[in-house]
Design a protein around this motif. Structure first.
Motif, PDB file in Angstrom:
ATOM      1  N   PHE A   8       0.827  -1.204   0.000  1.00 45.67           N
ATOM      2  CA  PHE A   8       0.000   0.000   0.000  1.00 45.67           C
ATOM      3  C   PHE A   8       0.867   1.262   0.000  1.00 45.67           C
ATOM      4  N   ALA A   9       1.886   1.266   0.864  1.00 40.74           N
ATOM      5  CA  ALA A   9       2.728   2.458   0.986  1.00 40.74           C
ATOM      6  C   ALA A   9       3.506   2.730  -0.300  1.00 40.74           C
ATOM      7  N   LEU A  10       3.986   1.660  -0.944  1.00 42.83           N
ATOM      8  CA  LEU A  10       4.742   1.875  -2.186  1.00 42.83           C
ATOM      9  C   LEU A  10       3.824   2.329  -3.306  1.00 42.83           C
ATOM     10  N   PHE A  11       2.612   1.808  -3.345  1.00 43.83           N
ATOM     11  CA  PHE A  11       1.627   2.258  -4.333  1.00 43.83           C
ATOM     12  C   PHE A  11       1.441   3.766  -4.237  1.00 43.83           C
ATOM     13  N   VAL A  12       1.296   4.264  -3.016  1.00 47.78           N
ATOM     14  CA  VAL A  12       1.113   5.700  -2.812  1.00 47.78           C
ATOM     15  C   VAL A  12       2.402   6.460  -3.124  1.00 47.78           C
ATOM     16  N   ALA A  13       3.535   5.963  -2.633  1.00 47.16           N
ATOM     17  CA  ALA A  13       4.816   6.657  -2.815  1.00 47.16           C
ATOM     18  C   ALA A  13       5.178   6.813  -4.288  1.00 47.16           C
ATOM     19  N   VAL A  14       4.952   5.776  -5.073  1.00 46.36           N
ATOM     20  CA  VAL A  14       5.232   5.852  -6.509  1.00 46.36           C
ATOM     21  C   VAL A  14       4.250   6.802  -7.189  1.00 46.36           C
ATOM     22  N   SER A  15       2.985   6.723  -6.804  1.00 44.29           N
ATOM     23  CA  SER A  15       1.956   7.560  -7.434  1.00 44.29           C
ATOM     24  C   SER A  15       2.232   9.039  -7.252  1.00 44.29           C
ATOM     25  N   ILE A  16       2.628   9.447  -6.038  1.00 42.66           N
ATOM     26  CA  ILE A  16       2.766  10.876  -5.765  1.00 42.66           C
ATOM     27  C   ILE A  16       4.043  11.471  -6.349  1.00 42.66           C
ATOM     28  N   ALA A  17       4.987  10.610  -6.741  1.00 43.16           N
ATOM     29  CA  ALA A  17       6.234  11.112  -7.329  1.00 43.16           C
ATOM     30  C   ALA A  17       6.341  10.843  -8.818  1.00 43.16           C
ATOM     31  N   ALA A  18       5.434  10.052  -9.362  1.00 46.76           N
ATOM     32  CA  ALA A  18       5.564   9.593 -10.748  1.00 46.76           C
ATOM     33  C   ALA A  18       5.667  10.735 -11.754  1.00 46.76           C
ATOM     34  N   ASN A  19       4.878  11.775 -11.595  1.00 48.11           N
ATOM     35  CA  ASN A  19       4.873  12.871 -12.560  1.00 48.11           C
ATOM     36  C   ASN A  19       5.989  13.878 -12.341  1.00 48.11           C
TER      37      ASN A  19
ATOM     38  N   TYR B 190       9.824  -1.520 -15.484  1.00 46.94           N
ATOM     39  CA  TYR B 190      10.062  -1.318 -16.910  1.00 46.94           C
ATOM     40  C   TYR B 190       8.808  -1.625 -17.733  1.00 46.94           C
ATOM     41  N   ALA B 191       8.163  -2.731 -17.432  1.00 43.32           N
ATOM     42  CA  ALA B 191       7.018  -3.153 -18.234  1.00 43.32           C
ATOM     43  C   ALA B 191       5.828  -2.215 -18.107  1.00 43.32           C
ATOM     44  N   THR B 192       5.629  -1.654 -16.922  1.00 38.24           N
ATOM     45  CA  THR B 192       4.425  -0.843 -16.691  1.00 38.24           C
ATOM     46  C   THR B 192       4.661   0.658 -16.720  1.00 38.24           C
ATOM     47  N   ALA B 193       5.918   1.091 -16.528  1.00 34.15           N
ATOM     48  CA  ALA B 193       6.170   2.531 -16.427  1.00 34.15           C
ATOM     49  C   ALA B 193       7.194   3.061 -17.419  1.00 34.15           C
ATOM     50  N   VAL B 194       8.151   2.249 -17.833  1.00 31.39           N
ATOM     51  CA  VAL B 194       9.239   2.737 -18.691  1.00 31.39           C
ATOM     52  C   VAL B 194       8.992   2.451 -20.171  1.00 31.39           C
ATOM     53  N   ASP B 195       8.495   1.285 -20.478  1.00 30.30           N
ATOM     54  CA  ASP B 195       8.291   0.873 -21.865  1.00 30.30           C
ATOM     55  C   ASP B 195       7.440   1.901 -22.613  1.00 30.30           C
ATOM     56  N   PRO B 196       7.965   2.489 -23.698  1.00 30.46           N
ATOM     57  CA  PRO B 196       7.192   3.504 -24.429  1.00 30.46           C
ATOM     58  C   PRO B 196       5.921   2.956 -25.073  1.00 30.46           C
TER      59      PRO B 196
ATOM     60  N   GLY C  10       0.256   1.974 -18.265  1.00 28.96           N
ATOM     61  CA  GLY C  10       0.973   2.889 -17.384  1.00 28.96           C
ATOM     62  C   GLY C  10       0.124   3.416 -16.244  1.00 28.96           C
ATOM     63  N   THR C  11      -1.189   3.420 -16.432  1.00 28.99           N
ATOM     64  CA  THR C  11      -2.060   3.948 -15.376  1.00 28.99           C
ATOM     65  C   THR C  11      -2.101   3.041 -14.151  1.00 28.99           C
ATOM     66  N   ILE C  12      -1.771   1.760 -14.332  1.00 29.63           N
ATOM     67  CA  ILE C  12      -1.787   0.849 -13.181  1.00 29.63           C
ATOM     68  C   ILE C  12      -0.379   0.549 -12.685  1.00 29.63           C
ATOM     69  N   ALA C  13       0.613   1.266 -13.215  1.00 26.61           N
ATOM     70  CA  ALA C  13       2.004   0.995 -12.828  1.00 26.61           C
ATOM     71  C   ALA C  13       2.214   1.035 -11.310  1.00 26.61           C
ATOM     72  N   PRO C  14       1.755   2.082 -10.611  1.00 24.11           N
ATOM     73  CA  PRO C  14       2.017   2.116  -9.161  1.00 24.11           C
ATOM     74  C   PRO C  14       1.447   0.924  -8.406  1.00 24.11           C
ATOM     75  N   ILE C  15       0.237   0.497  -8.778  1.00 27.03           N
ATOM     76  CA  ILE C  15      -0.351  -0.621  -8.049  1.00 27.03           C
ATOM     77  C   ILE C  15       0.338  -1.933  -8.401  1.00 27.03           C
ATOM     78  N   ALA C  16       0.768  -2.077  -9.661  1.00 25.34           N
ATOM     79  CA  ALA C  16       1.505  -3.284 -10.049  1.00 25.34           C
ATOM     80  C   ALA C  16       2.838  -3.361  -9.305  1.00 25.34           C
ATOM     81  N   ILE C  17       3.501  -2.220  -9.173  1.00 27.64           N
ATOM     82  CA  ILE C  17       4.782  -2.160  -8.466  1.00 27.64           C
ATOM     83  C   ILE C  17       4.576  -2.477  -6.988  1.00 27.64           C
ATOM     84  N   GLY C  18       3.526  -1.931  -6.405  1.00 30.58           N
ATOM     85  CA  GLY C  18       3.217  -2.245  -5.013  1.00 30.58           C
ATOM     86  C   GLY C  18       2.897  -3.711  -4.816  1.00 30.58           C
ATOM     87  N   PHE C  19       2.151  -4.296  -5.752  1.00 32.28           N
ATOM     88  CA  PHE C  19       1.766  -5.711  -5.649  1.00 32.28           C
ATOM     89  C   PHE C  19       2.986  -6.639  -5.698  1.00 32.28           C
TER      90      PHE C  19
END
Length: 252
Positions: free
Chosen positions: A67-78, A160-166, A172-181
């Protein structure tokens, strides 16, 4: 080849407003992540009077970190990309997606964030111990080294698969939750053996505050090797090579 895109960067890059804002975002996100993750472990120890580890405690740690990583990635992603982890930054550097100097700036911010989080936890809990990562009984440093390599490979590969890959598209919209999972799942797999760090900053903060450095190198070497391998593999086989985006439902 991704290695050909590796760059040191220019000295002035470290003082550019956008780089400093990104570093601040990494500092805040890492602080919040470590505060919640490490804090959940301290809360469990308080509730059990420092009792033995239990499956319930492992599950609580996995959920809190996910949960914490999902939030941490989300708030810094942009702002910074939401690395929140020196191993993720290193994987991005190896893949040619961040310069060395900017990466070092991220590392400093992430490590400081983790240390400040643990200092705040120690103060706000009235001096409770911020436990450093340690190997369980019967687990060797090489067992832990492989654990950290494999778990961090999975984490950075997911990044890479959810956030970096062009060609990630709407994924990309689910990247933070995938990373948290993936972090939560890896804690369930490796937490009972070596704590399942996957993140040198997460290990560094408690080690500094508790001044406990037993086998600390494992929590740097394993994640950096795993993160670097993931960056190379994904860049070499899935980004550097042409691949078609999966068809959407409207294409049928």
């Amino acid at each position: 080849m991704p290695i050909s895109r590796i760059t040191v960067g220019r000295a002035e890059e470290a003082t550019r407003p956008d780089a400093l804002k990104a570093a601040l975002a990494e500092f805040i996100s890492t602080l919040l992540f470590v505060y919640a993750g490490e804090g959940s472990g301290m809360a469990f120890n308080k509730l059990t009077s420092d009792g033995a580890a239990t499956p319930a405690g492992l599950l609580a740690a996995a959920v809190a970190h996910a949960f914490a990583l999902f939030v941490a990635v989300s708030i810094a992603a942009n702002i910074s990309g939401g690395h929140v982890n020196p191993a993720v930054t290193f994987g991005a550097f190896v893949g040619g997606n961040i310069s060395l100097l900017r990466g070092l700036l991220y590392w400093i911010a992430q490590l400081l964030g983790a240390v400040v989080a643990c200092l705040l936890l120690k103060f706000s809990t009235g001096g409770l111990t911020t436990s450093a990562f340690a190997l369980s009984s019967g687990v060797s440093v090489w067992n832990a080294f492989i654990f950290e390599i494999v778990m961090t490979f999975g984490l950075v590969y997911t990044v890479y698969a959810t956030a970096v890959d062009p060609k990630r598209g709407s994924l990309g919209t689910i990247a933070p939750i995938a990373i948290g999972f993936i972090v939560g799942a890896n804690i369930l797999a490796g937490g009972a053996f070596d704590g399942a760090s996957m993140n040198p900053a997460v290990s560094f903060g408690p080690a500094v505050v508790s001044w406990s450095w037993d086998n600390h190198w494992v929590y740097w070497a394993g994640p950096l090797v795993g993160g670097g391998l993931a960056g190379l593999v994904y860049e070499l086989f899935f980004i550097n090579q042409t691949h078609e985006q999966l068809p959407t439902t409207s294409d049928y």
